[in-house]
Design a protein around this motif. Structure first.
Motif, mmCIF file in Angstrom:
data_model
loop_
_atom_site.group_PDB
_atom_site.id
_atom_site.type_symbol
_atom_site.label_atom_id
_atom_site.label_comp_id
_atom_site.label_asym_id
_atom_site.label_seq_id
_atom_site.Cartn_x
_atom_site.Cartn_y
_atom_site.Cartn_z
ATOM 1 N N LEU A 246 1.417 5.077 -12.225
ATOM 2 C CA LEU A 246 0.764 5.486 -13.467
ATOM 3 C C LEU A 246 0.116 4.333 -14.215
ATOM 4 C CD1 LEU A 246 3.313 8.148 -14.727
ATOM 5 C CD2 LEU A 246 1.150 8.491 -13.521
ATOM 6 N N GLN A 247 0.550 3.102 -13.967
ATOM 7 C CA GLN A 247 -0.108 1.964 -14.612
ATOM 8 C C GLN A 247 -1.487 1.724 -14.018
ATOM 9 O OE1 GLN A 247 2.800 -1.196 -14.230
ATOM 10 N NE2 GLN A 247 3.480 -0.866 -16.331
ATOM 11 N N LYS A 248 -1.593 1.822 -12.702
ATOM 12 C CA LYS A 248 -2.879 1.578 -12.038
ATOM 13 C C LYS A 248 -3.722 2.840 -11.890
ATOM 14 C CE LYS A 248 -1.202 -2.309 -9.299
ATOM 15 N NZ LYS A 248 -0.938 -2.821 -7.960
ATOM 16 N N ASP A 249 -3.064 3.995 -11.941
ATOM 17 C CA ASP A 249 -3.741 5.264 -11.690
ATOM 18 C C ASP A 249 -3.272 6.316 -12.700
ATOM 19 O OD1 ASP A 249 -5.065 7.424 -10.528
ATOM 20 O OD2 ASP A 249 -3.616 7.637 -8.893
ATOM 21 N N PRO A 250 -3.614 6.134 -13.990
ATOM 22 C CA PRO A 250 -3.130 7.068 -15.012
ATOM 23 C C PRO A 250 -3.672 8.490 -14.847
ATOM 24 C CG PRO A 250 -4.718 5.552 -15.963
ATOM 25 C CD PRO A 250 -4.444 5.073 -14.571
ATOM 26 N N GLY A 251 -4.750 8.643 -14.114
ATOM 27 C CA GLY A 251 -5.317 9.968 -13.876
ATOM 28 C C GLY A 251 -4.670 10.691 -12.707
ATOM 29 N N GLU A 252 -3.692 10.051 -12.082
ATOM 30 C CA GLU A 252 -2.970 10.626 -10.939
ATOM 31 C C GLU A 252 -3.930 11.129 -9.861
ATOM 32 O OE1 GLU A 252 -0.209 13.517 -12.442
ATOM 33 O OE2 GLU A 252 0.849 12.031 -13.656
ATOM 34 N N LEU A 253 -4.817 10.238 -9.430
ATOM 35 C CA LEU A 253 -5.808 10.600 -8.426
ATOM 36 C C LEU A 253 -5.405 10.216 -7.009
ATOM 37 C CD1 LEU A 253 -8.991 9.514 -10.433
ATOM 38 C CD2 LEU A 253 -7.999 11.808 -10.228
ATOM 39 N N VAL A 254 -4.536 9.196 -6.878
ATOM 40 C CA VAL A 254 -4.157 8.697 -5.553
ATOM 41 C C VAL A 254 -2.669 8.947 -5.328
ATOM 42 C CG1 VAL A 254 -4.050 6.672 -4.055
ATOM 43 C CG2 VAL A 254 -5.938 6.918 -5.680
#
Length: 74
Positions: free
Chosen positions: A12-20
């Motif tokens: 969630l720090q690097k990908d807050p949009g939950e895309l990966v």
């Protein structure tokens, strides 16, 4: 995912949009967190059973109204 039940793991720090979804890459971490979740659910008497893909009462998917009635809002 059109009805397919999948486990998901996100940074969630690097990908807050939950895309990966990292679940397939980080299987050891996914399993560790899954076990932690299962233990917490047992300790807290959660009605869900993650070992069963259709854990809800009679096997049907919950409607929005059924879902929100599971929670107590104060």
């Amino acid at each position: 995912m059109e009805g397919k039940i999948t486990e998901q793991l996100f940074n969630l720090q690097k990908d807050p949009g939950e895309l990966v979804n990292l679940a397939d890459e980080l299987t050891e971490k996914k399993n560790e967190l899954h076990d932690l979740l299962m233990n917490q659910m047992v300790e807290n008497h959660d009605f869900c059973d993650l070992t069963q893909p259709l854990w809800w009462k009679d096997g049907h998917k919950l409607t929005w109204n059924e879902l929100i009635n599971l929670y107590v809002f104060e």
